[in-house]
Design a protein around this motif. Sequence first.
Motif, PDB file in Angstrom:
ATOM      1  N   GLU A 145       0.832  -1.207   0.000  1.00 33.10           N
ATOM      2  CA  GLU A 145       0.000   0.000   0.000  1.00 33.10           C
ATOM      3  C   GLU A 145       0.866   1.256   0.000  1.00 33.10           C
ATOM      4  OE1 GLU A 145      -3.927  -1.616   2.397  1.00 33.10           O
ATOM      5  OE2 GLU A 145      -2.177  -0.989   3.558  1.00 33.10           O
ATOM      6  N   VAL A 146       1.985   1.196   0.694  1.00 35.86           N
ATOM      7  CA  VAL A 146       2.919   2.333   0.670  1.00 35.86           C
ATOM      8  C   VAL A 146       3.422   2.546  -0.757  1.00 35.86           C
ATOM      9  CG1 VAL A 146       5.099   3.235   1.530  1.00 35.86           C
ATOM     10  CG2 VAL A 146       3.597   1.955   3.070  1.00 35.86           C
ATOM     11  N   ALA A 147       3.772   1.471  -1.445  1.00 34.07           N
ATOM     12  CA  ALA A 147       4.252   1.585  -2.821  1.00 34.07           C
ATOM     13  C   ALA A 147       3.175   2.152  -3.734  1.00 34.07           C
ATOM     14  CB  ALA A 147       4.713   0.218  -3.318  1.00 34.07           C
ATOM     15  N   TRP A 148       1.935   1.683  -3.564  1.00 32.47           N
ATOM     16  CA  TRP A 148       0.838   2.206  -4.377  1.00 32.47           C
ATOM     17  C   TRP A 148       0.644   3.695  -4.119  1.00 32.47           C
ATOM     18  CZ3 TRP A 148      -3.868   4.375  -2.744  1.00 32.47           C
ATOM     19  CH2 TRP A 148      -4.791   4.630  -3.774  1.00 32.47           C
ATOM     20  N   ASP A 202      -3.233  12.811  -0.216  1.00 33.99           N
ATOM     21  CA  ASP A 202      -3.919  12.904   1.076  1.00 33.99           C
ATOM     22  C   ASP A 202      -5.229  12.122   1.038  1.00 33.99           C
ATOM     23  OD1 ASP A 202      -1.923  14.616   1.898  1.00 33.99           O
ATOM     24  OD2 ASP A 202      -3.072  16.429   1.481  1.00 33.99           O
ATOM     25  N   ARG A 203      -6.016  12.344  -0.018  1.00 33.18           N
ATOM     26  CA  ARG A 203      -7.296  11.643  -0.129  1.00 33.18           C
ATOM     27  C   ARG A 203      -7.087  10.133  -0.287  1.00 33.18           C
ATOM     28  NH1 ARG A 203     -12.632  12.579  -1.147  1.00 33.18           N
ATOM     29  NH2 ARG A 203     -12.277  14.823  -1.113  1.00 33.18           N
ATOM     30  N   ASP A 204      -6.088   9.737  -1.062  1.00 28.19           N
ATOM     31  CA  ASP A 204      -5.820   8.314  -1.236  1.00 28.19           C
ATOM     32  C   ASP A 204      -5.437   7.658   0.090  1.00 28.19           C
ATOM     33  OD1 ASP A 204      -6.379   8.229  -3.964  1.00 28.19           O
ATOM     34  OD2 ASP A 204      -4.334   8.765  -4.519  1.00 28.19           O
ATOM     35  N   PHE A 205      -4.621   8.367   0.895  1.00 26.42           N
ATOM     36  CA  PHE A 205      -4.279   7.844   2.219  1.00 26.42           C
ATOM     37  C   PHE A 205      -5.539   7.648   3.048  1.00 26.42           C
ATOM     38  CE2 PHE A 205      -3.683   8.502   6.721  1.00 26.42           C
ATOM     39  CZ  PHE A 205      -2.632   7.650   7.022  1.00 26.42           C
ATOM     40  N   LEU A 206      -6.440   8.632   3.035  1.00 28.33           N
ATOM     41  CA  LEU A 206      -7.666   8.544   3.830  1.00 28.33           C
ATOM     42  C   LEU A 206      -8.620   7.483   3.293  1.00 28.33           C
ATOM     43  CD1 LEU A 206      -8.265  12.336   4.524  1.00 28.33           C
ATOM     44  CD2 LEU A 206      -7.614  10.588   6.192  1.00 28.33           C
ATOM     45  N   ARG A 207      -8.602   7.246   1.999  1.00 28.79           N
ATOM     46  CA  ARG A 207      -9.450   6.178   1.448  1.00 28.79           C
ATOM     47  C   ARG A 207      -8.985   4.821   1.964  1.00 28.79           C
ATOM     48  NH1 ARG A 207      -9.582   7.306  -4.854  1.00 28.79           N
ATOM     49  NH2 ARG A 207     -11.406   5.960  -4.929  1.00 28.79           N
ATOM     50  N   LEU A 208      -7.682   4.612   2.031  1.00 29.21           N
ATOM     51  CA  LEU A 208      -7.187   3.372   2.617  1.00 29.21           C
ATOM     52  C   LEU A 208      -7.515   3.296   4.109  1.00 29.21           C
ATOM     53  CD1 LEU A 208      -3.698   3.076   0.890  1.00 29.21           C
ATOM     54  CD2 LEU A 208      -5.622   1.519   0.584  1.00 29.21           C
ATOM     55  N   TRP A 209      -7.322   4.412   4.812  1.00 28.20           N
ATOM     56  CA  TRP A 209      -7.557   4.425   6.258  1.00 28.20           C
ATOM     57  C   TRP A 209      -9.028   4.139   6.590  1.00 28.20           C
ATOM     58  CZ3 TRP A 209      -4.545   4.161  10.371  1.00 28.20           C
ATOM     59  CH2 TRP A 209      -5.128   4.399  11.625  1.00 28.20           C
ATOM     60  N   ARG A 221      -3.651  -4.466   7.630  1.00 29.92           N
ATOM     61  CA  ARG A 221      -4.496  -5.358   6.824  1.00 29.92           C
ATOM     62  C   ARG A 221      -4.663  -4.751   5.433  1.00 29.92           C
ATOM     63  NH1 ARG A 221      -8.826  -5.218   9.843  1.00 29.92           N
ATOM     64  NH2 ARG A 221      -8.261  -6.973  11.153  1.00 29.92           N
ATOM     65  N   ARG A 222      -4.255  -5.476   4.395  1.00 30.84           N
ATOM     66  CA  ARG A 222      -4.290  -4.922   3.043  1.00 30.84           C
ATOM     67  C   ARG A 222      -5.721  -4.697   2.576  1.00 30.84           C
ATOM     68  NH1 ARG A 222      -2.452  -7.344  -1.508  1.00 30.84           N
ATOM     69  NH2 ARG A 222      -2.774  -9.440  -0.670  1.00 30.84           N
ATOM     70  N   MET A 223      -5.924  -3.557   1.930  1.00 30.87           N
ATOM     71  CA  MET A 223      -7.213  -3.213   1.350  1.00 30.87           C
ATOM     72  C   MET A 223      -7.139  -3.300  -0.177  1.00 30.87           C
ATOM     73  SD  MET A 223      -9.308  -2.527   3.842  1.00 30.87           S
ATOM     74  CE  MET A 223      -8.516  -3.839   4.803  1.00 30.87           C
ATOM     75  N   PRO A 224      -8.280  -3.490  -0.840  1.00 34.18           N
ATOM     76  CA  PRO A 224      -8.261  -3.392  -2.308  1.00 34.18           C
ATOM     77  C   PRO A 224      -7.925  -1.967  -2.722  1.00 34.18           C
ATOM     78  CG  PRO A 224     -10.512  -3.501  -1.495  1.00 34.18           C
ATOM     79  CD  PRO A 224      -9.626  -3.773  -0.321  1.00 34.18           C
ATOM     80  N   VAL A 225      -7.375  -1.805  -3.907  1.00 30.78           N
ATOM     81  CA  VAL A 225      -7.069  -0.460  -4.408  1.00 30.78           C
ATOM     82  C   VAL A 225      -8.357   0.360  -4.397  1.00 30.78           C
ATOM     83  CG1 VAL A 225      -6.341   0.862  -6.419  1.00 30.78           C
ATOM     84  CG2 VAL A 225      -5.135  -1.235  -5.805  1.00 30.78           C
ATOM     85  N   PRO A 270     -13.796  -7.199  -2.839  1.00 29.58           N
ATOM     86  CA  PRO A 270     -13.305  -8.112  -1.799  1.00 29.58           C
ATOM     87  C   PRO A 270     -11.980  -7.637  -1.206  1.00 29.58           C
ATOM     88  CG  PRO A 270     -13.071  -9.087  -3.988  1.00 29.58           C
ATOM     89  CD  PRO A 270     -13.859  -7.826  -4.173  1.00 29.58           C
ATOM     90  N   VAL A 271     -11.831  -7.880   0.088  1.00 27.34           N
ATOM     91  CA  VAL A 271     -10.593  -7.525   0.791  1.00 27.34           C
ATOM     92  C   VAL A 271      -9.585  -8.648   0.593  1.00 27.34           C
ATOM     93  CG1 VAL A 271      -9.577  -7.075   3.063  1.00 27.34           C
ATOM     94  CG2 VAL A 271     -11.839  -6.154   2.483  1.00 27.34           C
TER      95      VAL A 271
END
Length: 204
Positions: A114-117, A127-134, A155-159, A167-168
């Motif tokens: 997720e960091v790489a993505w 910023d928004r992408d970080f919050l979408r994952l969070w 825990r990895r999330m889908p893009v 699905p997660v």
Amino acid sequence: MNLPPVPGQDTVYVWIGRGIGTRPVPAGRLLRQAAAGLLGCPEADLVISHRPGGAPLVERGTGLGRVTVPASVSRHGGVTVVAVRADGPVGVDVERHRCLPALGLARRWYDPSEVAWLAARPEAGRDRDFLRLWTAKEAVGKALGVGLRAGGSRRRMPVPDTGRLRPVPDVAGIWVGHLDSSGALVLAVAVVGGEAEVVVVEEA
């Protein structure tokens, strides 16, 4: 307001309450409105309490026993969001879009993939992408009933992708997605058991 299910589809109903300033709309009010609409009963028939750990518990007494409505609540910056569902556990999380040291926080909390993505994403939207994952991680943790304990932030999330739930990875039977809410909000919904339709019923 009765909430008829989407034909042939498990449905999550999301209510968004916008308070005055930083004072949020009371979660109990939205929970009663949402659950009463789902069950087709008066709000006065409902009893709201909390499970161990703080998750909301909405119940209705009937002649055949008590009916429980799966529900989830999130609050941030004067906004209260409630999600209810008839067919199984649900989780919801909301954050206001704001400037963050996104990569630094991601390196501390997120899975390396997720960091790489996130590092490959345009800086203007990071910023928004970080919050979408969070918010996805928070919503999934609530749906599972464990929050972010035991490494939930990794825990990895889908893009992230606005639209249908997805699905997660590595967690069977868990789906998560984001609503196309106003530009100021980032809002995720998660369910246990399979894909579901998400409907925003009302913005109070």
